[in-house]
Design an enzyme around this catalytic site. Structure first.
Site, PDB file in Angstrom:
ATOM      1  N   TYR A 186      -1.656  -1.487   9.963  1.00 32.78           N
ATOM      2  CA  TYR A 186      -1.827  -1.810   8.447  1.00 32.78           C
ATOM      3  C   TYR A 186      -0.383  -1.685   7.916  1.00 32.78           C
ATOM      4  CZ  TYR A 186      -3.733  -1.538   3.631  1.00 32.78           C
ATOM      5  OH  TYR A 186      -4.053  -1.703   2.397  1.00 32.78           O
TER       6      TYR A 186
ATOM      7  N   SER B  66       0.548  -1.351  -0.012  1.00 36.07           N
ATOM      8  CA  SER B  66      -0.025   0.065   0.009  1.00 36.07           C
ATOM      9  C   SER B  66       0.964   1.190   0.096  1.00 36.07           C
ATOM     10  CB  SER B  66      -1.012   0.003   1.324  1.00 36.07           C
ATOM     11  OG  SER B  66      -1.544   1.314   1.335  1.00 36.07           O
TER      12      SER B  66
HETATM   13  N1  LIG Z   1      -8.625  -0.243  -1.651  1.00 34.68           N
HETATM   14  C1  LIG Z   1      -7.520   0.656  -1.273  1.00 34.68           C
HETATM   15  O1  LIG Z   1      -7.390   1.983  -1.035  1.00 34.68           O
HETATM   16  C2  LIG Z   1      -6.157  -0.095  -1.108  1.00 34.68           C
HETATM   17  C3  LIG Z   1      -5.037   0.854  -1.128  1.00 34.68           C
HETATM   18  C4  LIG Z   1      -3.739   0.171  -0.842  1.00 34.68           C
HETATM   19  C5  LIG Z   1      -3.597  -1.212  -0.819  1.00 34.68           C
HETATM   20  N2  LIG Z   1      -4.804  -2.029  -0.944  1.00 34.68           N
HETATM   21  C6  LIG Z   1      -4.629  -3.403  -0.987  1.00 34.68           C
HETATM   22  O2  LIG Z   1      -5.138  -4.027  -2.370  1.00 34.68           O
HETATM   23  C7  LIG Z   1      -5.702  -5.330  -2.017  1.00 34.68           C
HETATM   24  C8  LIG Z   1      -7.038  -5.304  -2.470  1.00 34.68           C
HETATM   25  O3  LIG Z   1      -7.824  -4.462  -1.668  1.00 34.68           O
HETATM   26  P1  LIG Z   1      -9.339  -4.125  -2.100  1.00 34.68           P
HETATM   27  O4  LIG Z   1      -9.449  -3.017  -1.738  1.00 34.68           O
HETATM   28  O5  LIG Z   1      -9.722  -4.499  -3.271  1.00 34.68           O
HETATM   29  O6  LIG Z   1     -10.148  -5.042  -0.890  1.00 34.68           O
HETATM   30  P2  LIG Z   1     -11.541  -5.359  -0.996  1.00 34.68           P
HETATM   31  O7  LIG Z   1     -12.685  -5.011  -1.624  1.00 34.68           O
HETATM   32  O8  LIG Z   1     -11.884  -5.254   0.751  1.00 34.68           O
HETATM   33  O9  LIG Z   1     -11.599  -6.957  -1.081  1.00 34.68           O
HETATM   34  C9  LIG Z   1     -10.668  -7.809  -0.231  1.00 34.68           C
HETATM   35  C10 LIG Z   1     -10.740  -9.314  -0.831  1.00 34.68           C
HETATM   36  O10 LIG Z   1      -9.726  -9.956  -0.075  1.00 34.68           O
HETATM   37  C11 LIG Z   1     -10.371 -11.454   0.132  1.00 34.68           C
HETATM   38  N3  LIG Z   1      -9.821 -11.645   1.603  1.00 34.68           N
HETATM   39  C12 LIG Z   1      -9.812 -10.955   3.003  1.00 34.68           C
HETATM   40  N4  LIG Z   1      -9.237 -11.662   3.788  1.00 34.68           N
HETATM   41  C13 LIG Z   1      -9.018 -12.970   3.249  1.00 34.68           C
HETATM   42  C14 LIG Z   1      -8.298 -13.997   3.580  1.00 34.68           C
HETATM   43  N5  LIG Z   1      -7.864 -14.193   4.803  1.00 34.68           N
HETATM   44  N6  LIG Z   1      -8.122 -14.967   2.892  1.00 34.68           N
HETATM   45  C15 LIG Z   1      -8.366 -15.112   1.446  1.00 34.68           C
HETATM   46  N7  LIG Z   1      -9.188 -13.821   1.000  1.00 34.68           N
HETATM   47  C16 LIG Z   1      -9.258 -12.961   1.911  1.00 34.68           C
HETATM   48  C17 LIG Z   1     -11.912 -10.953   0.273  1.00 34.68           C
HETATM   49  O11 LIG Z   1     -12.608 -12.092   0.091  1.00 34.68           O
HETATM   50  P3  LIG Z   1     -14.327 -12.370   0.704  1.00 34.68           P
HETATM   51  O12 LIG Z   1     -14.909 -11.355  -0.507  1.00 34.68           O
HETATM   52  O13 LIG Z   1     -14.537 -13.859   0.327  1.00 34.68           O
HETATM   53  O14 LIG Z   1     -14.209 -12.004   1.993  1.00 34.68           O
HETATM   54  C18 LIG Z   1     -12.017  -9.850  -0.854  1.00 34.68           C
HETATM   55  O15 LIG Z   1     -11.874 -10.684  -2.065  1.00 34.68           O
HETATM   56  C19 LIG Z   1      -5.419  -5.530  -0.340  1.00 34.68           C
HETATM   57  O16 LIG Z   1      -4.300  -6.272  -0.211  1.00 34.68           O
HETATM   58  C20 LIG Z   1      -5.315  -4.148   0.179  1.00 34.68           C
HETATM   59  O17 LIG Z   1      -4.516  -4.103   1.405  1.00 34.68           O
HETATM   60  C21 LIG Z   1      -5.935  -1.340  -1.193  1.00 34.68           C
END
Ligand SMILES: NC(=O)c1ccc[n+]([C@@H]2O[C@H](COP(=O)([O-])OP(=O)(O)OC[C@H]3O[C@@H](n4cnc5c(N)ncnc54)[C@H](OP(=O)(O)O)[C@@H]3O)[C@@H](O)[C@H]2O)c1
Length: 246
Positions: free
Chosen positions: A154, A141
């Site tokens: 985080y 991130s």
């Molecule tokens: N959005 C942002 O602003 C942002 C910024 C920087 C980095 N990121 C990173 O980008 C990545 C994707 O984030 P996102 O925003 O797309 O998140 P999101 O919409 O909350 O989706 C999270 C996904 O992770 C899965 N998940 C969570 N815990 C898990 C586990 N223990 N085992 C397997 N699957 C798991 C969830 O599955 P279920 O649906 O089945 O629960 C879901 O598919 C993450 O690593 C996050 O930290 C995001």
């Protein structure tokens, strides 16, 4: 980009947000996809259905990414169904915010378990099983650099992901497999929107020179490049995708 139906990708977090968009984007490049989810089977199946509806191939698999047996079973499924694994995108993650003075240590353990152990477990299988020409893409991130108060647990988990990435690339010497970490900035997904008030979302949207939040598609395009033969010379890097916020 030429489509290659023989290439296979495992995408964790493929049921929602950035992972889901990445699964669709890689499928559009012709890769067969295993969509990994942990809770949301309906959403995972909907993502797979969308891929199949567009003429692609997709299966779904349930696994907590921190569970080594469940993750090994996902790789088994990919090998049995599609013949091997070429790309692993580990987009699954969780974000629990709060200042350290009030932070619950049980939440801390759960966060580190998913983001650190989960990255380690998925990488362990990827390193053992990725075919030549392959790519592992981890998720960090931009907040590792932004250092916003309240992100201590985080950001620490994502700092660990960045520390692992170059070492993994080096451990894969001679295998023709790349390892990179993508580090998005604020991106409009459930993870971000649920953690931030509307006022904070607007504030963050104004910060990058491009003056908006990121979209899952912005990040999926970068991942697709790193996963493709065109991106293969990029190796061991942490790449921030955030509109210039840092
Ligand atoms: N959005 C942002 O602003 C942002 C910024 C920087 C980095 N990121 C990173 O980008 C990545 C994707 O984030 P996102 O925003 O797309 O998140 P999101 O919409 O909350 O989706 C999270 C996904 O992770 C899965 N998940 C969570 N815990 C898990 C586990 N223990 N085992 C397997 N699957 C798991 C969830 O599955 P279920 O649906 O089945 O629960 C879901 O598919 C993450 O690593 C996050 O930290 C995001």
């Amino acid at each position: 980009m030429p489509s290659d139906p023989s290439r296979v990708a495992i995408v964790t977090g493929g049921s929602r947000g950035i992972g889901r968009e990445t699964a669709l984007r890689l499928a559009a490049d012709g890769l067969s996809i295993v969509v990994v989810y942990t809770a949301n089977e309906q959403e995972a199946e909907a993502a797979a259905e969308e891929i199949r509806g567009a003429g692609g191939q997709a299966a779904i698999a349930r696994a907590d990414i921190a569970d080594e047996n469940a993750v090994a079973a996902v790789f088994d499924l990919a090998e049995e169904t599609y013949g091997g694994v070429d790309v692993v995108v580990n987009a699954a993650g969780r974000m629990d915010l709060g200042p350290i003075a009030e932070y619950d240590l049980d939440t801390f353990d759960k966060l580190q378990r998913t983001n650190v152990r989960g990255t380690f477990v998925v990488a362990q299988q990827a390193v053992r099983r990725l075919r030549a020409g392959g790519a592992l893409i981890n998720f960090s991130s931009s907040v590792v650099g932004l250092a916003f108060p309240g992100y201590v647990a985080y950001a620490a988990s994502k700092g660990a992901v960045e520390a692992m990435t170059l070492i993994l690339a080096r451990e894969l010497r001679g295998r023709d497999v790349t390892v990179n970490a993508v580090a998005p900035g604020p991106t409009a997904t459930a993870l971000f929107l649920e953690a931030n008030s509307e006022e904070r979302q607007n504030e963050l949207a104004k910060q990058p020179p491009l003056e908006r939040l990121g979209t899952p598609d912005d990040v999926a395009e970068l991942v697709a490049f790193l996963a493709s033969p065109a991106g293969h010379w990029v190796n061991g890097q942490r790449i921030r995708a955030n509109g210039g916020i840092i």
